[in-house]
Design a protein around this motif. Structure first.
Motif, PDB file in Angstrom:
ATOM      1  N   PRO A  90       0.813  -1.225   0.000  1.00 24.20           N
ATOM      2  CA  PRO A  90       0.000   0.000   0.000  1.00 24.20           C
ATOM      3  C   PRO A  90       0.845   1.273   0.000  1.00 24.20           C
ATOM      4  N   PHE A  91       0.496   2.175  -0.900  1.00 22.27           N
ATOM      5  CA  PHE A  91       1.114   3.493  -1.070  1.00 22.27           C
ATOM      6  C   PHE A  91       2.543   3.430  -1.631  1.00 22.27           C
ATOM      7  N   TYR A  92       3.031   2.237  -1.938  1.00 23.67           N
ATOM      8  CA  TYR A  92       4.364   2.127  -2.542  1.00 23.67           C
ATOM      9  C   TYR A  92       4.397   2.827  -3.897  1.00 23.67           C
ATOM     10  N   ASN A  93       3.250   2.866  -4.602  1.00 24.35           N
ATOM     11  CA  ASN A  93       3.193   3.536  -5.908  1.00 24.35           C
ATOM     12  C   ASN A  93       3.638   4.986  -5.832  1.00 24.35           C
ATOM     13  N   MET A  94       3.460   5.608  -4.665  1.00 23.11           N
ATOM     14  CA  MET A  94       3.779   7.027  -4.533  1.00 23.11           C
ATOM     15  C   MET A  94       5.265   7.313  -4.735  1.00 23.11           C
ATOM     16  N   PHE A  95       6.096   6.285  -4.614  1.00 24.72           N
ATOM     17  CA  PHE A  95       7.514   6.479  -4.925  1.00 24.72           C
ATOM     18  C   PHE A  95       7.701   6.864  -6.393  1.00 24.72           C
ATOM     19  N   GLY A  96       6.715   6.521  -7.218  1.00 27.11           N
ATOM     20  CA  GLY A  96       6.800   6.889  -8.628  1.00 27.11           C
ATOM     21  C   GLY A  96       6.801   8.384  -8.857  1.00 27.11           C
ATOM     22  N   LEU A  97       6.329   9.141  -7.872  1.00 28.88           N
ATOM     23  CA  LEU A  97       6.329  10.601  -7.975  1.00 28.88           C
ATOM     24  C   LEU A  97       7.643  11.211  -7.493  1.00 28.88           C
ATOM     25  N   CYS A  98       8.498  10.385  -6.904  1.00 23.80           N
ATOM     26  CA  CYS A  98       9.767  10.878  -6.337  1.00 23.80           C
ATOM     27  C   CYS A  98      10.851  10.886  -7.415  1.00 23.80           C
ATOM     28  N   ASN A  99      10.644  11.699  -8.417  1.00 25.72           N
ATOM     29  CA  ASN A  99      11.568  11.733  -9.553  1.00 25.72           C
ATOM     30  C   ASN A  99      12.716  12.711  -9.278  1.00 25.72           C
ATOM     31  N   PHE A 100      13.467  12.424  -8.231  1.00 23.29           N
ATOM     32  CA  PHE A 100      14.572  13.297  -7.849  1.00 23.29           C
ATOM     33  C   PHE A 100      15.723  12.450  -7.317  1.00 23.29           C
ATOM     34  N   GLY A 101      16.870  13.083  -7.179  1.00 26.25           N
ATOM     35  CA  GLY A 101      18.051  12.392  -6.671  1.00 26.25           C
ATOM     36  C   GLY A 101      18.828  11.693  -7.779  1.00 26.25           C
ATOM     37  N   GLU A 102      20.034  11.314  -7.443  1.00 27.62           N
ATOM     38  CA  GLU A 102      20.896  10.565  -8.363  1.00 27.62           C
ATOM     39  C   GLU A 102      21.565   9.452  -7.565  1.00 27.62           C
ATOM     40  N   PHE A 103      21.146   8.215  -7.830  1.00 26.25           N
ATOM     41  CA  PHE A 103      21.608   7.097  -7.026  1.00 26.25           C
ATOM     42  C   PHE A 103      22.232   6.017  -7.908  1.00 26.25           C
ATOM     43  N   GLY A 104      23.191   5.331  -7.340  1.00 24.72           N
ATOM     44  CA  GLY A 104      23.786   4.192  -8.017  1.00 24.72           C
ATOM     45  C   GLY A 104      24.765   4.564  -9.108  1.00 24.72           C
ATOM     46  N   GLN A 105      25.250   3.553  -9.768  1.00 26.57           N
ATOM     47  CA  GLN A 105      26.261   3.730 -10.812  1.00 26.57           C
ATOM     48  C   GLN A 105      25.763   4.593 -11.961  1.00 26.57           C
ATOM     49  N   TYR A 106      24.472   4.471 -12.270  1.00 26.56           N
ATOM     50  CA  TYR A 106      23.923   5.195 -13.414  1.00 26.56           C
ATOM     51  C   TYR A 106      23.201   6.476 -13.010  1.00 26.56           C
ATOM     52  N   ARG A 107      23.355   6.899 -11.750  1.00 26.85           N
ATOM     53  CA  ARG A 107      22.807   8.163 -11.251  1.00 26.85           C
ATOM     54  C   ARG A 107      21.322   8.291 -11.581  1.00 26.85           C
ATOM     55  N   GLN A 108      20.550   7.314 -11.161  1.00 28.00           N
ATOM     56  CA  GLN A 108      19.126   7.280 -11.469  1.00 28.00           C
ATOM     57  C   GLN A 108      18.307   7.912 -10.343  1.00 28.00           C
ATOM     58  N   PRO A 109      17.147   8.496 -10.675  1.00 24.02           N
ATOM     59  CA  PRO A 109      16.300   9.087  -9.631  1.00 24.02           C
ATOM     60  C   PRO A 109      15.671   8.017  -8.753  1.00 24.02           C
ATOM     61  N   LEU A 110      15.155   8.444  -7.602  1.00 29.74           N
ATOM     62  CA  LEU A 110      14.569   7.507  -6.644  1.00 29.74           C
ATOM     63  C   LEU A 110      13.410   6.732  -7.256  1.00 29.74           C
ATOM     64  N   SER A 111      12.601   7.384  -8.087  1.00 26.89           N
ATOM     65  CA  SER A 111      11.452   6.706  -8.691  1.00 26.89           C
ATOM     66  C   SER A 111      11.892   5.500  -9.516  1.00 26.89           C
ATOM     67  N   THR A 112      12.963   5.644 -10.271  1.00 25.64           N
ATOM     68  CA  THR A 112      13.472   4.539 -11.091  1.00 25.64           C
ATOM     69  C   THR A 112      14.040   3.426 -10.220  1.00 25.64           C
ATOM     70  N   ILE A 113      14.746   3.807  -9.162  1.00 35.00           N
ATOM     71  CA  ILE A 113      15.310   2.814  -8.243  1.00 35.00           C
ATOM     72  C   ILE A 113      14.196   1.974  -7.624  1.00 35.00           C
ATOM     73  N   MET A 114      13.112   2.626  -7.205  1.00 36.34           N
ATOM     74  CA  MET A 114      12.029   1.896  -6.543  1.00 36.34           C
ATOM     75  C   MET A 114      11.274   0.991  -7.511  1.00 36.34           C
ATOM     76  N   VAL A 115      11.229   1.356  -8.782  1.00 35.93           N
ATOM     77  CA  VAL A 115      10.639   0.462  -9.787  1.00 35.93           C
ATOM     78  C   VAL A 115      11.490  -0.802  -9.904  1.00 35.93           C
ATOM     79  N   GLN A 116      12.801  -0.631  -9.942  1.00 37.92           N
ATOM     80  CA  GLN A 116      13.697  -1.785 -10.036  1.00 37.92           C
ATOM     81  C   GLN A 116      13.589  -2.673  -8.798  1.00 37.92           C
ATOM     82  N   VAL A 117      13.418  -2.057  -7.641  1.00 37.49           N
ATOM     83  CA  VAL A 117      13.241  -2.828  -6.410  1.00 37.49           C
ATOM     84  C   VAL A 117      11.974  -3.681  -6.510  1.00 37.49           C
TER      85      VAL A 117
END
Length: 409
Positions: free
Chosen positions: A187-214
């Motif tokens: 529940p409410f995990y979808n809201m991470f899709g709105l968190c299109n900020f930050g640069e994480f990991g080797q490819y400097r991806q936003p949090l929204s992309t990281i949470m999709v991969q998770v």
């Protein structure tokens, strides 16, 4: 009755939290490699088959089959927002696959937001998605059953829940291939899709992309059930420890020993317990993650961390005597001030400001290239053409002022 917090409250809370954290590390772990996760997966499968039978599914040879049960529910509860790939949306939604479409589709969220989105989509022949930090709606033909508004809402809610039950254990295709499949999000995990900020990991991806991969790695509702078990064990054990300590050590009456957030000692013990659990969980996730943000989050207990945030907010509110109503008033006051500032900004003639900035920038460029004699001429011309208030009437007086005969302004 004295509700003081002593060192034993903190020690008990820390001990219970460490125990719950070790339980989380050893028995929850990450999706697909979890003893408790395997158990919750099996129980979820059993519930789906029983639900399908309750709704009319008849097993062949009397033996329920998960894939057949899922197929039955998919046929019984079709929805118009069940697009499986990007191409199904005309490539409006990017990088959508069968592994993540339950996350990107808002109607697949098992919470009030998902219910609202599902009913709205079914009413309006739309499909609602979250992609790249934005909510996107596309046309999707569908005829909702029901003869009036109330019956249509009821049918829409029934379709939403029934379809969730068909997806919670994974798709029938994945099940048929012997895979765990992609379930529905926490529940409410979808809201991470709105968190299109930050640069994480080797490819400097936003949090929204990281949470999709998770999510694609199995971090779904079934794993959420597994994560909730050590959290629940920690909470219940803390309640029991607090009650017994108050009864036999502090000699309180049994009625006063009922756990309540009104007791500071109880809140602090729960906060200490959850903090200890999260510390153990966080250290383990950091070590196992080896710098990979997806792997780190896969090993983190999101349920525990959300509870920690909730307890911290609750303790701050209790300590400073703030309520949700007070916070709402503060937010309204902030919004009022922001509206005033916005009105001020909207009143600014942006085009005139932009034109003036361009004139100043042009003047600076020309003055950098000009000789000493020409600089004065350029400044003089700018002041008079821009109607700048100055203490001289012509160029000669300006030159005299520059030489120091009078104050320039």
């Amino acid at each position: 009755m004295d509700d003081k917090v002593d060192k034993y409250d903190y020690l008990l809370g820390a001990f219970i939290g460490i125990f719950a954290g070790i339980m989380d590390v050893l028995f929850v772990g990450k999706p697909g490699d979890s003893m408790l996760g395997n158990w919750t997966d099996k129980k979820t499968n059993d519930i789906v088959m029983k639900y399908a039978q309750w709704k009319g599914y008849t097993p062949k040879n009397g033996e329920p089959n998960l894939q057949n049960a899922v197929q039955f529910l998919e046929r019984a509860y079709p929805v118009n927002y069940d697009h499986g790939k990007s191409i199904d949306t005309g490539n409006v939604i990017s990088h959508m696959t069968p592994k993540n479409h339950h996350l990107k589709s808002l109607g697949h969220s098992p919470d009030l937001i998902g219910l609202g989105a599902s009913i709205l989509d079914q009413f309006q022949n739309k499909s609602t998605f979250i992609d790249n930090g934005k909510i996107i709606r596309i046309n999707s033909e569908y005829e909702l059953e029901g003869s009036n508004f109330v019956s249509k809402v009821y049918a829409g809610a029934g379709n939403w829940f029934g379809h969730l039950m068909s997806d919670v254990a994974g798709s029938n295709g994945a099940i048929g291939n012997g895979n765990r499949g992609s379930g529905i999000p926490i529940p409410f995990y979808n809201m991470f899709g709105l968190c299109n900020f930050g640069e994480f990991g080797q490819y400097r991806q936003p949090l929204s992309t990281i949470m999709v991969q998770v999510f694609e790695h199995g971090y779904d509702l079934r794993h959420g059930f597994a994560m909730a078990i050590p959290v629940l064990v920690g909470n219940v054990t803390t309640m029991l420890a607090w009650s017994l300590k108050r009864r036999f050590y502090h000699q309180w009456g049994w009625r006063e020993c009922l756990p309540s957030d009104n007791y500071k000692s109880y809140r602090r013990m729960q906060l200490t317990q959850t903090t200890a659990l999260c510390l153990v969980d966080g250290v383990d996730a950091y070590i196992r993650g080896k710098g990979n943000p997806v792997t780190v989050i896969l090993h983190m207990n999101l349920i525990a961390w959300l509870q920690l945030v909730k307890l911290i907010i609750k303790e701050i509110m209790k300590t400073y005597g703030r309520s949700y109503a007070d916070i709402n008033k503060d937010l309204e006051m902030i919004n009022t001030e922001l509206d005033k500032e916005l009105a001020y900004l909207q009143a600014i003639d942006y085009q005139a400001w932009k034109l003036e900035n361009e004139k100043v920038a042009d003047l600076n460029r020309r003055m950098e290239l000009a000789d000493t004699a020409t600089v004065g001429q350029l400044a003089f011309e700018y002041c008079f053409t821009s109607q700048v208030k100055v203490n001289y009437k012509d160029l000669n007086e300006f030159k005299a002022l520059v030489k120091g005969k009078k104050a320039l302004w």
